[in-house]
Design a protein around this motif. Structure first.
Motif, short mmCIF file in Angstrom:
data_model
loop_
_atom_site.label_atom_id
_atom_site.label_comp_id
_atom_site.label_asym_id
_atom_site.label_seq_id
_atom_site.Cartn_x
_atom_site.Cartn_y
_atom_site.Cartn_z
N ASP A 146 0.78 -1.28 0.06
CA ASP A 146 -0.22 -0.11 0.02
C ASP A 146 0.86 1.29 0.11
O ASP A 146 0.34 2.04 -0.73
CB ASP A 146 -1.04 0.10 1.39
N LEU A 147 1.89 1.38 0.63
CA LEU A 147 3.14 2.27 0.91
C LEU A 147 3.44 2.61 -0.43
O LEU A 147 3.52 3.75 -0.98
CB LEU A 147 3.92 2.16 1.76
N LEU A 148 4.13 1.86 -1.36
CA LEU A 148 4.52 1.36 -2.38
C LEU A 148 3.56 2.26 -3.41
O LEU A 148 3.99 3.01 -4.12
CB LEU A 148 4.89 0.07 -2.87
N LYS A 149 2.60 1.60 -3.48
CA LYS A 149 1.62 2.26 -4.58
C LYS A 149 1.04 3.69 -4.03
O LYS A 149 0.70 4.50 -4.99
CB LYS A 149 0.03 1.38 -4.37
N ARG A 150 1.22 4.04 -2.94
CA ARG A 150 0.97 5.60 -2.33
C ARG A 150 1.88 6.49 -3.24
O ARG A 150 1.36 7.56 -3.36
CB ARG A 150 0.98 5.67 -1.01
N VAL A 152 4.57 5.75 -5.66
CA VAL A 152 5.37 5.58 -6.80
C VAL A 152 4.29 6.22 -7.93
O VAL A 152 3.18 5.81 -7.78
CB VAL A 152 5.57 4.06 -7.10
N LYS A 153 4.70 6.99 -8.56
CA LYS A 153 4.16 7.88 -9.66
C LYS A 153 3.71 6.94 -11.06
O LYS A 153 4.58 5.90 -11.26
CB LYS A 153 4.65 9.02 -10.06
N LYS A 154 2.95 7.36 -11.55
CA LYS A 154 2.48 6.73 -13.00
C LYS A 154 3.56 6.68 -13.80
O LYS A 154 4.46 7.73 -14.01
CB LYS A 154 1.36 7.33 -13.59
N GLU A 155 4.23 5.66 -14.30
CA GLU A 155 5.04 5.61 -15.25
C GLU A 155 6.44 5.28 -14.52
O GLU A 155 7.50 5.37 -15.00
CB GLU A 155 5.37 6.48 -16.46
N GLY A 156 6.25 5.41 -12.99
CA GLY A 156 7.65 5.04 -12.31
C GLY A 156 7.92 3.58 -12.27
O GLY A 156 6.98 2.81 -12.59
N PHE A 157 8.84 3.50 -11.76
CA PHE A 157 9.65 2.19 -11.61
C PHE A 157 9.70 1.15 -10.20
O PHE A 157 9.92 2.07 -9.22
CB PHE A 157 10.81 1.83 -12.48
N VAL A 158 9.69 0.12 -10.35
CA VAL A 158 9.92 -0.78 -8.95
C VAL A 158 10.75 -1.71 -9.18
O VAL A 158 10.73 -2.39 -10.09
CB VAL A 158 8.51 -1.34 -8.50
N ILE A 159 11.92 -1.62 -8.24
CA ILE A 159 12.80 -2.91 -8.39
C ILE A 159 12.59 -3.63 -7.06
O ILE A 159 12.86 -3.05 -5.99
CB ILE A 159 14.25 -2.32 -8.46
N LEU A 188 1.41 -6.63 -6.39
CA LEU A 188 1.46 -5.33 -7.05
C LEU A 188 0.12 -5.05 -7.86
O LEU A 188 -0.27 -4.11 -7.99
CB LEU A 188 2.57 -4.78 -7.94
N GLY A 189 -0.31 -6.16 -8.41
CA GLY A 189 -1.45 -5.94 -9.23
C GLY A 189 -1.58 -5.47 -10.64
O GLY A 189 -0.39 -5.24 -11.04
N THR A 190 -2.49 -5.28 -11.20
CA THR A 190 -2.57 -4.86 -12.65
C THR A 190 -2.02 -3.71 -13.08
O THR A 190 -2.10 -3.13 -14.28
CB THR A 190 -3.79 -5.29 -13.35
N ASP A 191 -1.73 -2.90 -12.01
CA ASP A 191 -1.40 -1.44 -12.27
C ASP A 191 -0.03 -1.58 -12.52
O ASP A 191 0.74 -0.40 -13.00
CB ASP A 191 -1.75 -0.44 -11.11
N LYS A 218 7.21 -1.68 -14.08
CA LYS A 218 6.68 -0.16 -14.36
C LYS A 218 5.11 0.00 -14.15
O LYS A 218 4.22 -0.95 -14.26
CB LYS A 218 6.87 0.19 -15.91
N ARG A 219 4.92 1.25 -13.45
CA ARG A 219 3.60 1.50 -13.07
C ARG A 219 2.98 2.10 -14.46
O ARG A 219 3.48 2.98 -14.95
CB ARG A 219 3.39 2.64 -12.16
#
Length: 222
Positions: A146-150, A152-159, A188-191, A218-219
């Motif tokens: 939930d924190l990550l999704k809060r 990280v912006k659209k088109e941001g990345f997650v490693i 992470l889900g479909t986003d 990638k978001r």
């Protein structure tokens, strides 16, 4: 006499995790910690694939005294955030960086009960090496994602690099929850779109192999 490994840490029945990690960093030199890596090559390869501008906001969660921060500064990234539950770890990082320490933002916070990180916005890259697997309960894992999704912006990345399904069952005396890429995608889900995933065996300072799974997402939606 047998050599000490990170799984030999003695834990009380009720664990104060802040004290646990402060003790780990205060009692052991950075380059002797079980998760220490001199070269953050797998992570740096994934960061390179993101093609981020040098001013991108890079949040390194569970940063500890990671050498990755040195690498990011050497690569001229100018908006690096190092976060950890352990103030001792971040103080050691500052000490090692010397004058360059002023080029990093430091945040002491709990990823499962955030008071500071939750206020961040528009993070371009969330990087986690070897933190997520310490969260054993569904409540902790939900809070983390939930924190990550809060933030990280659209088109941001997650490693996320975490102990693989066939990996070690403990680290620094703590039980871990192991993953594969499919489990991380589900959380992470479909986003979030999975761009890269690979297995990597890290050899720790004690000479022990530690199988990891590395993932880059990638978001695509908010």
């Amino acid at each position: 006499m047998t050599s000490k490994t990170e799984s030999d840490c003695q834990l009380p029945k009720a664990i104060n995790f802040t004290n646990h990690w402060d003790a780990a960093y205060s009692k052991t030199a950075t380059d002797a910690l079980g998760w220490y890596e001199e070269n953050s090559t797998p992570t740096l390869q994934l960061i390179e694939a993101c093609q981020l501008p040098k001013e991108a906001a890079i949040l390194n969660v569970g940063s500890g005294s990671s050498m990755l921060i040195d690498d990011l500064l050497d690569l001229k990234y100018s908006n690096v955030i190092a976060s950890d539950l352990s103030l001792e770890a971040l103080n050691q990082l500052k000490k090692r960086l010397k004058a360059a320490a002023d080029n990093v933002q430091y945040i002491v916070d709990d990823l499962t009960n955030s008071t500071v990180l939750k206020n961040l916005e528009n993070i371009d890259l969330w990087n986690d090496r070897a933190v997520l697997h310490f969260f054993l309960t569904e409540k902790e894992r939900t809070a983390y994602f939930d924190l990550l999704k809060r933030v990280v912006k659209k088109e941001g990345f997650v490693i996320i690099a975490t102990f693989a399904k066939e990996g070690a069952k403990k680290c620094c005396g703590l039980d871990v929850y192991r993953y594969n890429a499919e489990m991380l995608q589900k959380s992470l889900g479909t986003d979030f779109e999975l761009l890269k995933a690979f297995d990597y065996t890290f050899t720790n300072p004690n000479g022990d192999p530690r199988p990891y799974v590395y993932t880059l997402f990638k978001r695509v939606n908010v």
